[in-house]
Design a protein around this motif. Structure first.
Motif, PDB file in Angstrom:
ATOM      1  N   ALA A 371      40.101  73.073   4.855  1.00  0.00           N
ATOM      2  CA  ALA A 371      39.231  74.002   4.133  1.00  0.00           C
ATOM      3  C   ALA A 371      39.730  75.420   4.370  1.00  0.00           C
ATOM      4  CB  ALA A 371      37.790  73.866   4.609  1.00  0.00           C
ATOM      5  N   PHE A 372      39.700  76.235   3.305  1.00  0.00           N
ATOM      6  CA  PHE A 372      40.173  77.612   3.379  1.00  0.00           C
ATOM      7  C   PHE A 372      39.061  78.564   2.946  1.00  0.00           C
ATOM      8  CE2 PHE A 372      43.893  74.977   2.942  1.00  0.00           C
ATOM      9  CZ  PHE A 372      44.813  75.551   3.808  1.00  0.00           C
ATOM     10  N   PHE A 373      38.854  79.617   3.740  1.00  0.00           N
ATOM     11  CA  PHE A 373      37.844  80.629   3.472  1.00  0.00           C
ATOM     12  C   PHE A 373      38.498  82.008   3.524  1.00  0.00           C
ATOM     13  CE2 PHE A 373      36.019  77.038   5.780  1.00  0.00           C
ATOM     14  CZ  PHE A 373      35.044  76.598   4.888  1.00  0.00           C
ATOM     15  N   ARG A 374      37.909  82.962   2.806  1.00  0.00           N
ATOM     16  CA  ARG A 374      38.509  84.305   2.747  1.00  0.00           C
ATOM     17  C   ARG A 374      37.430  85.374   2.867  1.00  0.00           C
ATOM     18  NH1 ARG A 374      39.613  88.099  -1.391  1.00  0.00           N
ATOM     19  NH2 ARG A 374      38.842  86.674  -3.014  1.00  0.00           N
ATOM     20  N   PHE A 375      37.669  86.318   3.747  1.00  0.00           N
ATOM     21  CA  PHE A 375      36.874  87.535   3.853  1.00  0.00           C
ATOM     22  C   PHE A 375      37.825  88.712   3.692  1.00  0.00           C
ATOM     23  CE2 PHE A 375      33.927  84.604   5.779  1.00  0.00           C
ATOM     24  CZ  PHE A 375      32.682  85.091   5.398  1.00  0.00           C
ATOM     25  N   GLY A 376      37.779  89.347   2.512  1.00  0.00           N
ATOM     26  CA  GLY A 376      38.719  90.427   2.245  1.00  0.00           C
ATOM     27  C   GLY A 376      40.141  89.900   2.234  1.00  0.00           C
ATOM     28  N   GLY A 377      40.994  90.469   3.077  1.00  0.00           N
ATOM     29  CA  GLY A 377      42.378  90.026   3.156  1.00  0.00           C
ATOM     30  C   GLY A 377      42.622  89.039   4.271  1.00  0.00           C
ATOM     31  N   ALA A 378      41.562  88.566   4.938  1.00  0.00           N
ATOM     32  CA  ALA A 378      41.708  87.614   6.044  1.00  0.00           C
ATOM     33  C   ALA A 378      41.440  86.197   5.557  1.00  0.00           C
ATOM     34  CB  ALA A 378      40.752  87.970   7.179  1.00  0.00           C
ATOM     35  N   ILE A 379      42.371  85.290   5.844  1.00  0.00           N
ATOM     36  CA  ILE A 379      42.252  83.887   5.461  1.00  0.00           C
ATOM     37  C   ILE A 379      41.958  83.056   6.705  1.00  0.00           C
ATOM     38  CG2 ILE A 379      43.402  81.896   4.427  1.00  0.00           C
ATOM     39  CD1 ILE A 379      42.870  84.061   2.429  1.00  0.00           C
ATOM     40  N   PHE A 380      41.002  82.139   6.594  1.00  0.00           N
ATOM     41  CA  PHE A 380      40.655  81.246   7.696  1.00  0.00           C
ATOM     42  C   PHE A 380      40.875  79.799   7.235  1.00  0.00           C
ATOM     43  CE2 PHE A 380      38.151  85.082   8.141  1.00  0.00           C
ATOM     44  CZ  PHE A 380      38.331  85.410   9.475  1.00  0.00           C
ATOM     45  N   ALA A 381      41.526  79.020   8.087  1.00  0.00           N
ATOM     46  CA  ALA A 381      41.822  77.620   7.770  1.00  0.00           C
ATOM     47  C   ALA A 381      41.231  76.726   8.856  1.00  0.00           C
ATOM     48  CB  ALA A 381      43.327  77.392   7.662  1.00  0.00           C
ATOM     49  N   THR A 382      40.522  75.685   8.441  1.00  0.00           N
ATOM     50  CA  THR A 382      39.909  74.741   9.373  1.00  0.00           C
ATOM     51  C   THR A 382      40.062  73.329   8.830  1.00  0.00           C
ATOM     52  OG1 THR A 382      37.702  74.670   8.352  1.00  0.00           O
ATOM     53  CG2 THR A 382      38.157  76.503   9.851  1.00  0.00           C
ATOM     54  N   PRO A 435      34.003  71.024  19.061  1.00  0.00           N
ATOM     55  CA  PRO A 435      34.429  72.221  18.323  1.00  0.00           C
ATOM     56  C   PRO A 435      35.183  71.858  17.049  1.00  0.00           C
ATOM     57  CG  PRO A 435      35.809  71.892  20.260  1.00  0.00           C
ATOM     58  CD  PRO A 435      34.689  70.904  20.365  1.00  0.00           C
ATOM     59  N   LEU A 436      35.220  72.798  16.139  1.00  0.00           N
ATOM     60  CA  LEU A 436      35.927  72.630  14.876  1.00  0.00           C
ATOM     61  C   LEU A 436      37.389  73.019  15.058  1.00  0.00           C
ATOM     62  CD1 LEU A 436      35.868  72.209  11.751  1.00  0.00           C
ATOM     63  CD2 LEU A 436      35.317  74.647  11.576  1.00  0.00           C
ATOM     64  N   ARG A 437      38.290  72.216  14.533  1.00  0.00           N
ATOM     65  CA  ARG A 437      39.705  72.534  14.647  1.00  0.00           C
ATOM     66  C   ARG A 437      40.076  73.609  13.633  1.00  0.00           C
ATOM     67  NH1 ARG A 437      44.809  68.255  14.739  1.00  0.00           N
ATOM     68  NH2 ARG A 437      46.421  69.785  15.241  1.00  0.00           N
ATOM     69  N   THR A 438      40.714  74.664  14.120  1.00  0.00           N
ATOM     70  CA  THR A 438      41.140  75.765  13.256  1.00  0.00           C
ATOM     71  C   THR A 438      42.664  75.890  13.272  1.00  0.00           C
ATOM     72  OG1 THR A 438      40.943  77.392  15.060  1.00  0.00           O
ATOM     73  CG2 THR A 438      38.994  77.026  13.678  1.00  0.00           C
ATOM     74  N   TYR A 439      43.197  76.579  12.260  1.00  0.00           N
ATOM     75  CA  TYR A 439      44.637  76.738  12.114  1.00  0.00           C
ATOM     76  C   TYR A 439      44.966  78.195  11.804  1.00  0.00           C
ATOM     77  CZ  TYR A 439      44.194  71.691  11.328  1.00  0.00           C
ATOM     78  OH  TYR A 439      43.881  70.354  11.448  1.00  0.00           O
ATOM     79  N   SER A 440      46.179  78.583  12.129  1.00  0.00           N
ATOM     80  CA  SER A 440      46.656  79.917  11.754  1.00  0.00           C
ATOM     81  C   SER A 440      46.933  79.939  10.254  1.00  0.00           C
ATOM     82  CB  SER A 440      47.935  80.264  12.522  1.00  0.00           C
ATOM     83  OG  SER A 440      47.706  80.267  13.919  1.00  0.00           O
TER      84      SER A 440
END
Length: 477
Positions: A371-382, A435-440
């Motif tokens: 799953a990919f989420f975005r806040f402004g120019g920051a991308i989060f992957a989980t 915990p939820l696994r996150t990625y760079s």
């Protein structure tokens, strides 16, 4: 109800007065929270270790509840059911033995759709929407030797406001075995039997066939033989129409990730892989959060604060009248199971259902569903699914928290049990689960034929065993 190994002759279905037959649609119409059609038929794992539910359905408006379509009764615990809008299961889905995500998303509104659920006790279970197979899962549905079991059509039970939606239903079929993907696609490609243009010639060689005449082996062989060649006539073209993925499905990416080789970067110590996504494909989290907060406010859920009753002995001077200004009022801590807290959770769920967009985008990268989420120019992957019971996080809530020590933090909240996770670290902020696994993740800017590109890349510490497994291409790794 064809091809079911029944112990007794089939009995007629009971159609109550609250269910009407629409001559224009050639289908039964079920009202929201209304009655259901019932037929005496046992389809639980004790009676049928493998079974397939199939139906054509048309929803005139977006369902406002869970919209169960076919269901066993009584419920032996996670009984088999085919659903259209159950967010706990991925909307168009099947009931198994846990919350899961079929990946098919919501049913299209205003058009006839073919929905199929396949259960196997010893193999993978699947669900299909218009010939497209969703994610597979395992099932452990409840079973019983109850000879009075009933199959409900049009909902979970009579007058069930939480599960019975307004829709048209036709051509329900229960198969006493697990249909293959090729067989399901044949059913979809043939069209709705009760509707116009049903193609039967190549299946039974003549007039509209009855169920006993339906020859799957022949139909599949016709599809295979003509699938790559030219068509002859409109009827053959209809048979060869491709399964259609639901447009704008919230649980499925718009396009598959491009097959680009991973790139090792020494500075970060990661393998960077293309996701096939543009940053603009991912909804803006700030805008989504604002819209969601407005949806929560409009739910009009009243939460009553309860005050602790003070005794006269609590006053500074014994025997004196209690003074509200003498000390702060004390409020009673509420347990999560309190009615007011349940109302807040219900309002949260209702707001999620009413949202027209999802907070994130799902894609499969290097075999991982993410799953990919975005806040402004920051991308989060989980990971795409909640570590608690596998619900889709792309259908949950995202937002930010102002932390006086750590600054602004971003979170995702599961749609089912409301567990909250830090998008950066994966730590559990609310609830008790792993915990939820996150990625760079990062955005790589480049220039393409259509202008500037903002491609999303994700970094892995390792590529996993699957990446190095030999395939059938004959390439030497």
């Amino acid at each position: 109800l064809p091809r079911v190994a029944a112990a007794r002759p089939p009995e007629a279905a009971r159609v109550p007065s609250g269910v009407r037959f629409d001559e224009d649609e050639k289908a039964f119409f079920f009202s929201e929270g209304g009655d259901v059609i019932s037929t005496p038929l046992a389809t639980n794992p004790w009676a049928l270790r493998s079974v397939t539910y199939s139906a054509w359905v048309k929803v005139p408006t977006e369902p406002k509840n869970l919209a169960w379509l076919l269901c066993q009764s009584p419920d032996y615990g996670w009984s088999r059911a085919l659903t259209l809008n159950d967010y706990r299961l991925g909307h168009v889905s099947i009931a198994t033995s846990r919350y899961w995500d079929s990946g098919l998303g919501k049913v299209p509104v205003g058009e006839w759709c073919h929905v199929v659920g396949v259960w196997c006790c010893d193999a993978e279970c699947n669900v299909y929407l218009n010939g497209v197979r969703g994610e597979g899962t395992t099932a452990n549905n409840g079973k019983s030797a109850d000879s009075g079991e009933t199959l409900f059509i049009g909902g979970r039970s009579p007058k069930d406001t939480a599960h019975n939606a307004a829709n048209y239903v036709s051509d329900v079929a229960i198969w006493g075995r697990a249909l293959s993907e090729a067989e399901v696609q044949v059913l979809y490609r043939c069209g709705r039997p009760s509707g116009p243009g049903f193609f039967s010639d190549c299946l039974a060689g003549g007039e509209r066939p009855g169920e006993e005449d339906f020859d799957f082996d022949r139909a599949v062989s016709v599809c295979s033989a003509t699938g790559g060649g030219s068509t002859a006539g409109n009827r053959t073209e209809q048979l060869l129409r491709s399964p259609q993925r639901v447009p704008n499905s919230p649980s499925c990416p718009a396009s598959p990730a491009r097959e680009l080789p991973p790139i090792w970067e020494e500075a970060t110590g990661l393998f960077w892989c293309s996701t096939g996504l543009s940053a603009y494909d991912i909804p803006d989290g700030d805008e989504w959060q604002q819209t969601f907060r407005e949806a929560v406010k409009s739910s009009q859920v009243t939460v009553q604060r309860r005050s602790l009753q003070r005794n006269t002995s609590d006053t500074p001077t014994p025997g004196a009248e209690p003074s509200t200004a003498s000390r702060p009022r004390r409020t009673l801590a509420r347990h999560p199971s309190d009615p007011d807290q349940r109302a807040v959770r219900a309002a949260h769920t209702e707001a999620l259902i009413r949202m027209t967009s999802r907070p994130g985008t799902q894609a499969r990268v290097q075999g991982r569903l993410m799953a990919f989420f975005r806040f402004g120019g920051a991308i989060f992957a989980t990971d795409a699914r909640c570590p608690h019971q596998g619900a889709s996080l792309c259908e949950g809530e995202i937002g930010d928290i102002e932390d006086m020590v750590l600054g602004k933090r971003y979170y995702v909240r599961c749609k089912v049990h409301k567990f909250q996770f830090d998008l950066t670290t994966g730590n559990v902020l609310e609830g008790h689960c792993p915990p939820l696994r996150t990625y760079s993740a990062r955005i790589r800017h480049s220039v393409g034929e259509s202008g500037g590109l903002a491609e999303v890349e994700v970094g892995f510490n390792d590529l996993g065993e699957a990446y190095f497994c030999p395939d059938d291409s004959g390439e030497d790794f």
